[in-house]
Write a protein that holds these residues in place. Sequence first.
Motif, PDB file in Angstrom:
ATOM      1  N   GLY A 266     -64.942 -43.164 -12.350  1.00 26.17           N
ATOM      2  CA  GLY A 266     -65.191 -43.337 -13.776  1.00 26.17           C
ATOM      3  C   GLY A 266     -63.961 -43.726 -14.547  1.00 26.17           C
ATOM      4  N   HIS A 267     -62.801 -43.260 -14.090  1.00 28.59           N
ATOM      5  CA  HIS A 267     -61.554 -43.711 -14.707  1.00 28.59           C
ATOM      6  C   HIS A 267     -61.308 -45.175 -14.349  1.00 28.59           C
ATOM      7  N   THR A 268     -60.594 -45.861 -15.223  1.00 22.70           N
ATOM      8  CA  THR A 268     -60.295 -47.272 -14.986  1.00 22.70           C
ATOM      9  C   THR A 268     -58.825 -47.524 -14.677  1.00 22.70           C
ATOM     10  N   ALA A 269     -58.063 -46.440 -14.534  1.00 15.22           N
ATOM     11  CA  ALA A 269     -56.650 -46.552 -14.165  1.00 15.22           C
ATOM     12  C   ALA A 269     -56.261 -45.305 -13.379  1.00 15.22           C
ATOM     13  N   GLU A 270     -55.016 -45.220 -12.980  1.00 13.81           N
ATOM     14  CA  GLU A 270     -54.542 -44.163 -12.105  1.00 13.81           C
ATOM     15  C   GLU A 270     -54.876 -42.767 -12.627  1.00 13.81           C
ATOM     16  N   VAL A 271     -55.257 -41.867 -11.713  1.00 19.09           N
ATOM     17  CA  VAL A 271     -55.447 -40.456 -12.043  1.00 19.09           C
ATOM     18  C   VAL A 271     -54.139 -39.745 -11.732  1.00 19.09           C
ATOM     19  N   LEU A 272     -53.433 -39.308 -12.787  1.00 20.08           N
ATOM     20  CA  LEU A 272     -52.087 -38.772 -12.627  1.00 20.08           C
ATOM     21  C   LEU A 272     -52.016 -37.259 -12.685  1.00 20.08           C
ATOM     22  N   SER A 273     -53.085 -36.607 -13.150  1.00 22.17           N
ATOM     23  CA  SER A 273     -53.054 -35.156 -13.299  1.00 22.17           C
ATOM     24  C   SER A 273     -54.456 -34.606 -13.121  1.00 22.17           C
ATOM     25  N   LEU A 274     -54.551 -33.430 -12.496  1.00 23.18           N
ATOM     26  CA  LEU A 274     -55.850 -32.767 -12.378  1.00 23.18           C
ATOM     27  C   LEU A 274     -55.650 -31.265 -12.271  1.00 23.18           C
ATOM     28  N   CYS A 275     -56.712 -30.526 -12.617  1.00 23.55           N
ATOM     29  CA  CYS A 275     -56.609 -29.070 -12.648  1.00 23.55           C
ATOM     30  C   CYS A 275     -58.005 -28.460 -12.581  1.00 23.55           C
ATOM     31  N   PHE A 276     -58.203 -27.462 -11.708  1.00 22.91           N
ATOM     32  CA  PHE A 276     -59.419 -26.667 -11.720  1.00 22.91           C
ATOM     33  C   PHE A 276     -59.308 -25.598 -12.803  1.00 22.91           C
ATOM     34  N   ASN A 277     -60.451 -25.185 -13.357  1.00 23.70           N
ATOM     35  CA  ASN A 277     -60.421 -24.003 -14.205  1.00 23.70           C
ATOM     36  C   ASN A 277     -60.412 -22.760 -13.325  1.00 23.70           C
ATOM     37  N   THR A 278     -60.171 -21.593 -13.924  1.00 25.41           N
ATOM     38  CA  THR A 278     -60.020 -20.381 -13.136  1.00 25.41           C
ATOM     39  C   THR A 278     -61.323 -19.947 -12.479  1.00 25.41           C
ATOM     40  N   ALA A 279     -62.447 -20.394 -13.001  1.00 24.85           N
ATOM     41  CA  ALA A 279     -63.730 -20.102 -12.363  1.00 24.85           C
ATOM     42  C   ALA A 279     -63.998 -21.023 -11.181  1.00 24.85           C
ATOM     43  N   GLY A 280     -63.328 -22.157 -11.138  1.00 26.82           N
ATOM     44  CA  GLY A 280     -63.505 -23.108 -10.047  1.00 26.82           C
ATOM     45  C   GLY A 280     -64.721 -23.995 -10.161  1.00 26.82           C
ATOM     46  N   ASN A 281     -65.454 -23.902 -11.278  1.00 25.42           N
ATOM     47  CA  ASN A 281     -66.674 -24.694 -11.416  1.00 25.42           C
ATOM     48  C   ASN A 281     -66.472 -26.009 -12.154  1.00 25.42           C
ATOM     49  N   HIS A 282     -65.288 -26.201 -12.723  1.00 19.65           N
ATOM     50  CA  HIS A 282     -64.991 -27.463 -13.398  1.00 19.65           C
ATOM     51  C   HIS A 282     -63.601 -27.966 -13.009  1.00 19.65           C
ATOM     52  N   LEU A 283     -63.475 -29.277 -12.984  1.00 16.89           N
ATOM     53  CA  LEU A 283     -62.210 -29.955 -12.715  1.00 16.89           C
ATOM     54  C   LEU A 283     -61.931 -30.888 -13.878  1.00 16.89           C
ATOM     55  N   VAL A 284     -60.686 -30.918 -14.330  1.00 18.00           N
ATOM     56  CA  VAL A 284     -60.301 -31.847 -15.385  1.00 18.00           C
ATOM     57  C   VAL A 284     -59.297 -32.837 -14.807  1.00 18.00           C
ATOM     58  N   THR A 285     -59.438 -34.115 -15.178  1.00 17.81           N
ATOM     59  CA  THR A 285     -58.539 -35.163 -14.703  1.00 17.81           C
ATOM     60  C   THR A 285     -57.964 -35.930 -15.887  1.00 17.81           C
ATOM     61  N   GLY A 286     -56.709 -36.309 -15.784  1.00 21.50           N
ATOM     62  CA  GLY A 286     -56.057 -37.120 -16.799  1.00 21.50           C
ATOM     63  C   GLY A 286     -55.605 -38.436 -16.203  1.00 21.50           C
ATOM     64  N   SER A 287     -55.775 -39.522 -16.955  1.00 25.81           N
ATOM     65  CA  SER A 287     -55.572 -40.852 -16.383  1.00 25.81           C
ATOM     66  C   SER A 287     -54.690 -41.732 -17.256  1.00 25.81           C
ATOM     67  N   PHE A 288     -54.178 -42.778 -16.643  1.00 21.13           N
ATOM     68  CA  PHE A 288     -53.447 -43.816 -17.372  1.00 21.13           C
ATOM     69  C   PHE A 288     -54.375 -44.676 -18.219  1.00 21.13           C
ATOM     70  N   ASP A 289     -55.691 -44.439 -18.135  1.00 23.48           N
ATOM     71  CA  ASP A 289     -56.620 -45.194 -18.989  1.00 23.48           C
ATOM     72  C   ASP A 289     -56.777 -44.556 -20.370  1.00 23.48           C
ATOM     73  N   TYR A 290     -55.884 -43.585 -20.675  1.00 26.96           N
ATOM     74  CA  TYR A 290     -55.822 -42.893 -21.972  1.00 26.96           C
ATOM     75  C   TYR A 290     -56.877 -41.808 -22.119  1.00 26.96           C
ATOM     76  N   THR A 291     -57.693 -41.550 -21.101  1.00 26.97           N
ATOM     77  CA  THR A 291     -58.769 -40.578 -21.240  1.00 26.97           C
ATOM     78  C   THR A 291     -58.584 -39.383 -20.311  1.00 26.97           C
ATOM     79  N   VAL A 292     -59.299 -38.313 -20.678  1.00 26.10           N
ATOM     80  CA  VAL A 292     -59.412 -37.106 -19.864  1.00 26.10           C
ATOM     81  C   VAL A 292     -60.888 -36.940 -19.510  1.00 26.10           C
ATOM     82  N   ALA A 293     -61.179 -36.546 -18.280  1.00 30.34           N
ATOM     83  CA  ALA A 293     -62.569 -36.344 -17.863  1.00 30.34           C
ATOM     84  C   ALA A 293     -62.753 -34.918 -17.366  1.00 30.34           C
ATOM     85  N   ILE A 294     -63.903 -34.333 -17.703  1.00 31.79           N
ATOM     86  CA  ILE A 294     -64.294 -33.022 -17.196  1.00 31.79           C
ATOM     87  C   ILE A 294     -65.438 -33.221 -16.215  1.00 31.79           C
ATOM     88  N   TRP A 295     -65.299 -32.643 -15.028  1.00 31.39           N
ATOM     89  CA  TRP A 295     -66.282 -32.825 -13.956  1.00 31.39           C
ATOM     90  C   TRP A 295     -66.899 -31.492 -13.574  1.00 31.39           C
TER      91      TRP A 295
END
Length: 419
Positions: free
Chosen positions: A221-250
Amino acid sequence: MRLKRFFLRYYPPGIILEYERGGHLRTKSIDLLDLTPETNLDELVSEIRQTEPLITESRAEKVKELVLRLQQKQGQQGHHRFCFCKVRTRQYLLRLLAVSPLLFSLTFCRFITGSYDRTCRIWDTASGTELRTLEGHRNVVYAIAFNNPYGDKIATGSFDKTCKLWCAETGKCFHTFHGHRAEIVCLAFNPQSTLVATGSMDATAKLWDVESGEEVATLSGHTAEVLSLCFNTAGNHLVTGSFDYTVAIWDVASKRRVHTLIGHMGEISNVQFNWDCSLIVSGSVDKTCKLWEAVSGKCVATLAGHTEEVLDVSFDLSGQLIATASADGTAKVFSATTHECLVTLKGHAGEISKICFSPQGSRVLTASSDKTARLWDVQTGACLQILEGHTDEIFSCVFNYEGDAIITGSKDNTCRIWY
């Protein structure tokens, strides 16, 4: 369900319950983020009993004892001054991550480094000796992680487009994860240590099964490099940060993108959940940080004030404070509730690439291109100590679990241990 035993977690304060259900051992946490030395113990234990069925009347006194220990620990903030202890040299040292072997351990016995020499190395903190070398990658080892709180596995991500999973004790390679089409630049274990997430220059993140070594999902879904990611403490969601200026929650279970966080005007440098999973903070080269509601994806605040790129951002363990590091040579501490800048940390003569809170939340540590790391008081913004001795840019710094030891990593190809 049958309660087996308790574990104490000092930072952030909480009690871990180990219990048996269906013949399997499981854990759950009682987070006590609002605990203070003045908290009424009887009232708090009563509230815990009302919300947690595992805490029966017979267990109430033990819980009270554990909460008292947490209160006593909070009163031991101290004013530790760090002294240089050891230096470890490794040609082409690239990245550094320090760990406690278990979340519940109060020791700080190992840390790991990844390098341009294509290896990951495990070091003993007390002696400064190398314990093990993990070999097998064919290019730079850029991303590294222990599977905390267990500490028995290590994941390494490389510019050779693969991720490897290792036994931390023997150095055996369990799996090599193939599938990315470009360099892997970030990775993380989920809290349950059942999954590894990897982010790549190919604009995707992937989820991998720790047990089988199989790919679980490709998060596209990102259109550029994924440079950062992190699980939440529950482990049910992942967040990603990209060079496409956006953050995604999965959503980890469904492997679907829940929200795309749009608003930054530049590449994302770092993303992080707070402890209770309610907020996400993102830093960007657009010179700002943004604070987002994790459930709705709504931007609740833009934290401004830096005059150059924001290179790193971090929550304290309570989730009440946010620290930012910038290429303008300053760092800032913001309130996560009022969103106001509480202090600006001035003194470095070069860009600040890394920032982190002490476990107690009373100190901030920064690493700079001016060849120093600095320790700051969160309340006053005063520089408490300058850690000098590196001969080139410091790109990484970290506290141990107790907050009484620091490791710094530098482009001078050394890491230094401070007690």
